[in-house]
Scaffold this motif. Structure first.
Motif, PDB file in Angstrom:
ATOM      1  N   GLN A  16       0.761  -1.452   0.036  1.00 13.98           N
ATOM      2  CA  GLN A  16      -0.057   0.071   0.116  1.00 13.98           C
ATOM      3  C   GLN A  16       0.758   1.153   0.112  1.00 13.98           C
ATOM      4  OE1 GLN A  16      -2.465   0.394   3.383  1.00 13.98           O
ATOM      5  NE2 GLN A  16      -3.762   2.270   2.458  1.00 13.98           N
ATOM      6  N   VAL A  17       2.187   1.103   0.719  1.00 12.93           N
ATOM      7  CA  VAL A  17       3.075   2.259   0.928  1.00 12.93           C
ATOM      8  C   VAL A  17       3.467   2.874  -0.614  1.00 12.93           C
ATOM      9  CG1 VAL A  17       5.167   3.265   1.582  1.00 12.93           C
ATOM     10  CG2 VAL A  17       3.595   2.210   3.174  1.00 12.93           C
ATOM     11  N   VAL A  18       4.067   1.570  -1.345  1.00 12.87           N
ATOM     12  CA  VAL A  18       4.481   1.939  -2.609  1.00 12.87           C
ATOM     13  C   VAL A  18       3.284   2.539  -3.457  1.00 12.87           C
ATOM     14  CG1 VAL A  18       5.614   0.811  -4.688  1.00 12.87           C
ATOM     15  CG2 VAL A  18       6.610   0.350  -2.165  1.00 12.87           C
ATOM     16  N   THR A  19       2.367   1.662  -3.647  1.00 16.07           N
ATOM     17  CA  THR A  19       1.310   2.071  -4.623  1.00 16.07           C
ATOM     18  C   THR A  19       0.596   3.546  -4.373  1.00 16.07           C
ATOM     19  OG1 THR A  19       0.458  -0.243  -4.579  1.00 16.07           O
ATOM     20  CG2 THR A  19      -0.989   1.189  -5.503  1.00 16.07           C
ATOM     21  N   SER A  20       0.665   3.796  -2.997  1.00 22.34           N
ATOM     22  CA  SER A  20       0.091   5.321  -2.616  1.00 22.34           C
ATOM     23  C   SER A  20       0.827   6.364  -3.105  1.00 22.34           C
ATOM     24  CB  SER A  20      -0.279   5.267  -1.076  1.00 22.34           C
ATOM     25  OG  SER A  20      -1.267   4.505  -0.941  1.00 22.34           O
ATOM     26  N   GLN A  21       2.505   5.763  -2.717  1.00 20.26           N
ATOM     27  CA  GLN A  21       3.506   7.016  -3.156  1.00 20.26           C
ATOM     28  C   GLN A  21       3.373   7.168  -4.716  1.00 20.26           C
ATOM     29  OE1 GLN A  21       6.927   5.347  -1.322  1.00 20.26           O
ATOM     30  NE2 GLN A  21       6.463   6.661   0.565  1.00 20.26           N
ATOM     31  N   VAL A  22       3.328   6.148  -5.303  1.00 22.26           N
ATOM     32  CA  VAL A  22       3.273   6.385  -6.710  1.00 22.26           C
ATOM     33  C   VAL A  22       1.965   6.857  -7.328  1.00 22.26           C
ATOM     34  CG1 VAL A  22       3.147   4.881  -9.128  1.00 22.26           C
ATOM     35  CG2 VAL A  22       4.704   4.222  -7.348  1.00 22.26           C
ATOM     36  N   ASN A  23       0.934   6.878  -6.805  1.00 21.00           N
ATOM     37  CA  ASN A  23      -0.367   7.413  -7.197  1.00 21.00           C
ATOM     38  C   ASN A  23      -0.465   8.897  -6.499  1.00 21.00           C
ATOM     39  OD1 ASN A  23      -1.251   5.426  -8.554  1.00 21.00           O
ATOM     40  ND2 ASN A  23      -2.220   4.287  -6.927  1.00 21.00           N
ATOM     41  N   SER A  24       0.697   9.354  -5.600  1.00 22.51           N
ATOM     42  CA  SER A  24       0.748  10.520  -5.230  1.00 22.51           C
ATOM     43  C   SER A  24      -0.398  10.651  -4.024  1.00 22.51           C
ATOM     44  CB  SER A  24       0.565  11.912  -6.135  1.00 22.51           C
ATOM     45  OG  SER A  24       1.574  11.583  -7.141  1.00 22.51           O
ATOM     46  N   ASP A  25      -0.862   9.787  -3.395  1.00 22.84           N
ATOM     47  CA  ASP A  25      -1.700   9.683  -2.390  1.00 22.84           C
ATOM     48  C   ASP A  25      -0.996   9.914  -0.986  1.00 22.84           C
ATOM     49  OD1 ASP A  25      -3.969   9.299  -3.975  1.00 22.84           O
ATOM     50  OD2 ASP A  25      -3.748   7.253  -3.576  1.00 22.84           O
ATOM     51  N   PHE A  26       0.204   9.379  -0.914  1.00 21.79           N
ATOM     52  CA  PHE A  26       1.059   9.378   0.310  1.00 21.79           C
ATOM     53  C   PHE A  26       2.248  10.246  -0.230  1.00 21.79           C
ATOM     54  CE2 PHE A  26       0.006   5.209   2.433  1.00 21.79           C
ATOM     55  CZ  PHE A  26      -1.287   5.706   2.626  1.00 21.79           C
ATOM     56  N   GLU A  27       2.913  10.833   0.952  1.00 24.75           N
ATOM     57  CA  GLU A  27       4.121  11.778   0.353  1.00 24.75           C
ATOM     58  C   GLU A  27       5.325  10.850   0.623  1.00 24.75           C
ATOM     59  OE1 GLU A  27       6.600  15.580   2.370  1.00 24.75           O
ATOM     60  OE2 GLU A  27       4.329  15.171   2.876  1.00 24.75           O
ATOM     61  N   CYS A  28       6.237  10.933  -0.107  1.00 24.67           N
ATOM     62  CA  CYS A  28       7.431  10.158  -0.223  1.00 24.67           C
ATOM     63  C   CYS A  28       8.514  11.092   1.008  1.00 24.67           C
ATOM     64  CB  CYS A  28       8.006   9.886  -1.412  1.00 24.67           C
ATOM     65  SG  CYS A  28       9.225   8.789  -1.340  1.00 24.67           S
ATOM     66  N   LYS A  29       9.060  10.293   1.897  1.00 21.18           N
ATOM     67  CA  LYS A  29       9.796  10.939   2.858  1.00 21.18           C
ATOM     68  C   LYS A  29      11.300  10.619   2.756  1.00 21.18           C
ATOM     69  CE  LYS A  29       6.001  12.146   5.982  1.00 21.18           C
ATOM     70  NZ  LYS A  29       5.482  11.939   7.160  1.00 21.18           N
ATOM     71  N   GLY A  30      11.513   9.448   2.641  1.00 22.99           N
ATOM     72  CA  GLY A  30      13.130   9.045   2.571  1.00 22.99           C
ATOM     73  C   GLY A  30      13.541   9.378   1.481  1.00 22.99           C
ATOM     74  N   GLU A  31      14.949   9.504   1.303  1.00 19.39           N
ATOM     75  CA  GLU A  31      15.681  10.005   0.412  1.00 19.39           C
ATOM     76  C   GLU A  31      15.894   8.840  -0.774  1.00 19.39           C
ATOM     77  OE1 GLU A  31      17.018  13.104  -0.819  1.00 19.39           O
ATOM     78  OE2 GLU A  31      15.911  13.714   1.063  1.00 19.39           O
ATOM     79  N   LYS A  32      15.950   7.678  -0.424  1.00 19.95           N
ATOM     80  CA  LYS A  32      16.113   6.557  -1.175  1.00 19.95           C
ATOM     81  C   LYS A  32      14.821   6.533  -1.977  1.00 19.95           C
ATOM     82  CE  LYS A  32      19.487   3.278   0.487  1.00 19.95           C
ATOM     83  NZ  LYS A  32      19.573   1.873   1.052  1.00 19.95           N
TER      84      LYS A  32
END
Length: 167
Positions: free
Chosen positions: A40-56
């Motif tokens: 869910q984290v990866v999917t939500s980050q790719v869909n811009s639902d979650f903010e991506c915080k880590g540099e990697k």
């Protein structure tokens, strides 16, 4: 199969697999790609639902330029599909407008249906005259001897009545 020879978190592994899979699809000339992901984290980050915080993770997202292209193409296809479905639906809708003094039949509904007649009873009753309209698609009815009915009636429960006189 992608084999990684360095320590990595589960989400980073999913990003690696996503990047490799999309690169492979692009190399093969794929124009449509369906991606299944159990994170869910990866999917939500790719869909811009979650903010991506880590540099990697941000670097992984930057590698997914193809995803933006796929999103744009998908949005265009979705818009075309929605327009096609709306056109199909609207082609089947019966447009009915009535004028004041038009004669109409009204649909026999649950409470007004005579239970003794069963399913062979009439489906329409009337004729009634359109006395006035409240707003588009909603009408006040009256009997032919000018007695007003109390309720408003929606267009979908009315149909035009044609009266023939033989001379």
């Amino acid at each position: 199969m992608v084999h990684l020879d360095f320590p990595i978190t589960n989400n980073e592994a999913k990003y690696e697999a996503l990047v490799e899979g999309l690169d492979l699809a692009k190399a093969m000339g794929a124009t449509n790609v369906i991606v299944y992901c159990d994170s869910q984290v990866v999917t939500s980050q790719v869909n811009s639902d979650f903010e991506c915080k880590g540099e990697k993770m941000k670097r992984y997202l930057e590698q997914l330029d193809l995803v933006d292209e796929v999103k744009a193409t998908t949005e265009q296809r979705l818009a075309r599909y929605q327009n096609l479905m709306a056109k199909h639906y609207n082609s089947r809708v019966k447009h009915r407008d009535f004028q004041v003094r038009d004669l109409v039949l009204r649909k026999v509904m649950g409470a007004t249906r005579d239970p003794s007649q069963g399913k062979l009873g009439p489906n329409w009753e009337g004729p009634y005259r359109i006395a006035s309209w409240q707003r588009k698609g909603t009408y006040h009815l009256e009997t032919l001897d000018r007695k007003k009915l109390h309720n408003l009636w929606n267009t979908k429960h009315l149909k035009k009545y044609y009266q023939y006189t033989m001379a």
